[in-house]
Design a protein around this motif. Structure first.
Motif, PDB file in Angstrom:
ATOM      1  N   UNK A  86       0.834  -1.203   0.000  1.00 59.21           N
ATOM      2  CA  UNK A  86       0.000   0.000   0.000  1.00 59.21           C
ATOM      3  C   UNK A  86       0.870   1.254   0.000  1.00 59.21           C
ATOM      4  N   UNK A  87       0.240   2.375  -0.376  1.00 53.71           N
ATOM      5  CA  UNK A  87       0.958   3.658  -0.348  1.00 53.71           C
ATOM      6  C   UNK A  87       1.472   3.897   1.065  1.00 53.71           C
ATOM      7  N   UNK A  88       2.646   4.418   1.159  1.00 58.66           N
ATOM      8  CA  UNK A  88       3.229   4.653   2.479  1.00 58.66           C
ATOM      9  C   UNK A  88       4.126   3.488   2.855  1.00 58.66           C
ATOM     10  N   UNK A  89       3.565   2.286   2.800  1.00 58.94           N
ATOM     11  CA  UNK A  89       4.389   1.128   3.135  1.00 58.94           C
ATOM     12  C   UNK A  89       5.414   0.872   2.026  1.00 58.94           C
ATOM     13  N   UNK A  90       5.001   1.055   0.780  1.00 64.01           N
ATOM     14  CA  UNK A  90       5.947   0.882  -0.339  1.00 64.01           C
ATOM     15  C   UNK A  90       7.164   1.785  -0.147  1.00 64.01           C
ATOM     16  N   UNK A  91       6.893   3.018   0.275  1.00 62.17           N
ATOM     17  CA  UNK A  91       7.998   3.972   0.452  1.00 62.17           C
ATOM     18  C   UNK A  91       8.886   3.568   1.629  1.00 62.17           C
ATOM     19  N   UNK A  92       8.263   2.990   2.667  1.00 61.88           N
ATOM     20  CA  UNK A  92       9.061   2.495   3.802  1.00 61.88           C
ATOM     21  C   UNK A  92       9.994   1.379   3.322  1.00 61.88           C
ATOM     22  N   UNK A  93       9.493   0.560   2.410  1.00 59.77           N
ATOM     23  CA  UNK A  93      10.307  -0.544   1.883  1.00 59.77           C
ATOM     24  C   UNK A  93      11.456  -0.020   1.021  1.00 59.77           C
ATOM     25  N   UNK A  94      11.175   1.026   0.225  1.00 58.80           N
ATOM     26  CA  UNK A  94      12.250   1.634  -0.576  1.00 58.80           C
ATOM     27  C   UNK A  94      13.354   2.144   0.358  1.00 58.80           C
ATOM     28  N   UNK A  95      12.919   2.811   1.439  1.00 59.88           N
ATOM     29  CA  UNK A  95      13.884   3.358   2.391  1.00 59.88           C
ATOM     30  C   UNK A  95      14.716   2.250   3.021  1.00 59.88           C
ATOM     31  N   UNK A  96      14.023   1.156   3.362  1.00 62.15           N
ATOM     32  CA  UNK A  96      14.685   0.003   3.968  1.00 62.15           C
ATOM     33  C   UNK A  96      15.777  -0.543   3.040  1.00 62.15           C
ATOM     34  N   UNK A  97      15.436  -0.698   1.750  1.00 56.67           N
ATOM     35  CA  UNK A  97      16.406  -1.223   0.778  1.00 56.67           C
ATOM     36  C   UNK A  97      17.551  -0.226   0.578  1.00 56.67           C
ATOM     37  N   UNK A  98      17.197   1.042   0.496  1.00 58.22           N
ATOM     38  CA  UNK A  98      18.222   2.073   0.293  1.00 58.22           C
ATOM     39  C   UNK A  98      19.221   2.064   1.446  1.00 58.22           C
ATOM     40  N   UNK A  99      18.668   2.006   2.677  1.00 56.39           N
ATOM     41  CA  UNK A  99      19.543   2.013   3.854  1.00 56.39           C
ATOM     42  C   UNK A  99      20.388   0.749   3.952  1.00 56.39           C
ATOM     43  N   UNK A 100      19.908  -0.343   3.334  1.00 56.46           N
ATOM     44  CA  UNK A 100      20.678  -1.595   3.344  1.00 56.46           C
ATOM     45  C   UNK A 100      21.611  -1.669   2.128  1.00 56.46           C
ATOM     46  N   UNK A 101      21.809  -0.520   1.469  1.00 57.90           N
ATOM     47  CA  UNK A 101      22.719  -0.423   0.307  1.00 57.90           C
ATOM     48  C   UNK A 101      22.284  -1.262  -0.881  1.00 57.90           C
ATOM     49  N   UNK A 102      21.008  -1.467  -1.047  1.00 58.04           N
ATOM     50  CA  UNK A 102      20.517  -2.112  -2.271  1.00 58.04           C
ATOM     51  C   UNK A 102      20.267  -0.991  -3.281  1.00 58.04           C
ATOM     52  N   UNK A 103      21.319  -0.674  -4.032  1.00 58.02           N
ATOM     53  CA  UNK A 103      21.269   0.528  -4.866  1.00 58.02           C
ATOM     54  C   UNK A 103      21.007   0.215  -6.332  1.00 58.02           C
ATOM     55  N   UNK A 104      19.966  -0.552  -6.601  1.00 57.08           N
ATOM     56  CA  UNK A 104      19.533  -0.752  -7.997  1.00 57.08           C
ATOM     57  C   UNK A 104      18.428   0.276  -8.280  1.00 57.08           C
ATOM     58  N   UNK A 105      18.088   0.500  -9.569  1.00 57.23           N
ATOM     59  CA  UNK A 105      16.985   1.437  -9.840  1.00 57.23           C
ATOM     60  C   UNK A 105      15.664   0.910  -9.260  1.00 57.23           C
ATOM     61  N   UNK A 106      14.847   1.847  -8.751  1.00 59.83           N
ATOM     62  CA  UNK A 106      13.496   1.520  -8.283  1.00 59.83           C
ATOM     63  C   UNK A 106      12.520   2.063  -9.327  1.00 59.83           C
ATOM     64  N   UNK A 107      11.752   1.157  -9.913  1.00 59.77           N
ATOM     65  CA  UNK A 107      10.829   1.530 -10.992  1.00 59.77           C
ATOM     66  C   UNK A 107       9.406   1.536 -10.432  1.00 59.77           C
ATOM     67  N   UNK A 108       8.577   2.505 -10.858  1.00 59.56           N
ATOM     68  CA  UNK A 108       7.218   2.565 -10.301  1.00 59.56           C
ATOM     69  C   UNK A 108       6.290   3.360 -11.207  1.00 59.56           C
TER      70      UNK A 108
END
Ligand SMILES: [Zn+2]
Length: 340
Positions: free
Chosen positions: A178-200
Motif C-alpha cells: 500500500x501507499x506509504x508502506x511501499x515507500x518504507x520498503x524503498x527506504x529500507x532497501x536504500x539504507x541496506x545499500x541495495x542501490x539498484x533502480x526503483x521503478x514505479x
C-alpha cells in the motif's frame, strides 16, 4: 455512556465538543485527518466546505493532494500542525502527536479546560509511537483479536532485504504493497545499500516524491513509462518494481514477486506460487501491541474503533477482561444491523 468521545456510523471519531476525526460529521466545526489513507479521508471535500478548520500534518496534506487529486484552492482551508504544537479551539486544546504508520500520521489529543484528556490513536504501530496518557482513549482495532499476533523470532525487515537481494540475481523483483508502506520498503532497501533502480508507476512515484520532500531517503526512482525503466523491465535487468497491491493481477507475472501484508500471523514469509511470496510486514500494531498501548495510556475508559474491518468488539472484551478497564466498541455493529 461516554460523553466526551464516540464514533459515528460513518466512522467519524468525535472528541470533546468540536472535533471530528477521519470522517465528516455534521455540527462538528473542527475536522482532523490523522493520515492520508483513503479510509481516513472520508467526506474531506465536505469538511473543507463546511468546517471552520481542517487540521492535519503538512506531510498528510501533501500526500492527500497526490492521492485524492489536487485540492486546488481548498488546500488553503487546511491548517497544517506540527507534532506537539497545541491549537486552541473554542475552549479546548487540540494537539497532534506522531503515530508510526505512514509518513505524516498522527494521534489526536483533545484537552478540556478542566484538564480532561481524550485521545484517538488513529492507525499505528507501537514501536516508534509515543503512548499518550489520557482519561478516555479511542483505539484502533484492526488486529484487535488474540488470533492476530506476530510473535516471530526473525527480523522481518532484514528478511525482506535478503529476499530482494537474492532475487535481483534473476532480474526484476516486483514488490506489492500500500501507499506509504511501499515507500518504507524503498527506504529500507536504500539504507541496506541495495542501490539498484526503483521503478514505479506515476502515483507511487508522486507519493515517493512527497516522502522525499519530507526527509525520507528512497534511492534512485524511475517512472515505469520512462525509456530507461521500459528497458530494465523489458530486458529483465536487476531492478525493483514497486506497485500498489491492487495491481498485483496485472504486472510482473513472469518474475519474482513479493507482496507485503499485515494479515500474516503464523510465518514471517509464506510461499504462494512458484516465484511468489507474502511477507508479514505491517504498519499496524498486532493484538499485543494494542493491549500494551492501552495498558500504558492508563485510561479510565476505552472505546475501540469499530467502523473499519477490524476486531473492535473482541478488543473491547479483551481490554475489559485483561486490564479491568471498561471498554466498548463503537459504532455497535449489531445495532447497525438492526437498523439497516
Ligand atoms: Zn492507515
Amino acid at each position: 455512556m461516554i460523553e466526551n468521545a464516540s464514533v459515528t456510523h460513518r466512522g467519524a471519531v468525535l472528541l470533546g465538543n468540536s472535533v471530528a476525526c477521519d470522517a465528516y460529521a455534521e455540527d462538528r466545526p473542527l475536522r482532523v485527518v490523522t493520515h492520508a489513507h483513503a479510509d481516513h479521508t472520508g467526506g474531506l471535500r465536505w469538511s473543507l466546505r463546511e468546517c471552520q478548520k481542517v487540521v492535519m500534518t503538512e506531510a498528510t496534506r501533501d500526500l492527500i493532494n497526490v492521492l485524492e487529486g489536487p485540492l486546488g484552492a481548498r488546500l488553503k482551508t487546511i491548517e497544517a500542525l506540527e507534532y506537539g504544537q497545541p491549537m486552541r479551539f473554542d475552549g479546548e486544546t487540540v494537539t497532534l502527536f506522531k503515530a508510526q504508520h505512514i509518513l505524516g500520521a498522527a494521534q489526536v489529543l483533545v484537552e478540556s479546560e478542566s484538564g480532561e484528556r481524550v485521545v484517538w490513536t488513529g492507525d499505528f504501530r507501537l514501536d516508534g509511537t509515543p503512548v499518550l496518557e489520557c482519561d478516555t482513549l479511542v483505539v484502533e482495532s484492526t488486529y484487535g483479536s488474540p488470533s492476530c499476533r506476530r510473535a516471530f523470532d526473525v527480523d522481518v525487515r532484514k528478511l525482506f532485504v535478503q529476499m530482494v537481494e537474492q532475487r535481483l540475481k534473476q532480474g526484476v523483483v516486483y514488490v506489492f504493497g500500500y501507499y506509504g508502506k511501499l515507500q518504507e520498503l524503498m527506504q529500507l532497501l536504500y539504507e541496506a545499500d541495495v542501490h539498484v533502480p526503483f521503478v514505479m508507476p506515476e502515483k507511487v512515484f508522486e507519493v515517493s516524491k512527497v516522502c522525499e520532500r519530507h526527509g525520507m531517503q528512497l534511492g534512485s526512482l524511475t517512472l515505469s513509462t520512462e525509456k530507461e525503466a521500459k528497458m530494465l523491465l523489458g530486458e529483465n535487468l536487476p531492478c525493483v518494481a514497486f506497485y500498489h497491491m491492487n495491481s498485483r493481477g496485472n504486472v510482473g507475472s513472469a518474475n519474482e514477486r513479493i507482496w507485503v501484508s499485515g494479515w500474516e500471523f503464523h510465518r514471517p514469509c509464506r510461499r504462494i506460487g512458484e516465484k511468489e511470496h507474502i511477507i508479514a510486514l505491517s504498519d499496524h500494531s498486532d493484538f499485543d501491541g494494542l493491549i500494551e498501548y492501552v495498558r500504558q495510556a492508563k485510561p479510565k475508559r476505552v472505546i475501540t474503533e469499530n467502523h473499519g474491518g477490524g476486531h473492535g468488539e473482541t478488543l473491547a472484551k479483551e481490554i475489559t477482561r485483561r486490564l479491568k478497564i471498561p471498554a466498548v466498541a463503537m459504532p455497535c455493529k449489531s445495532y447497525q444491523a438492526t437498523i439497516a
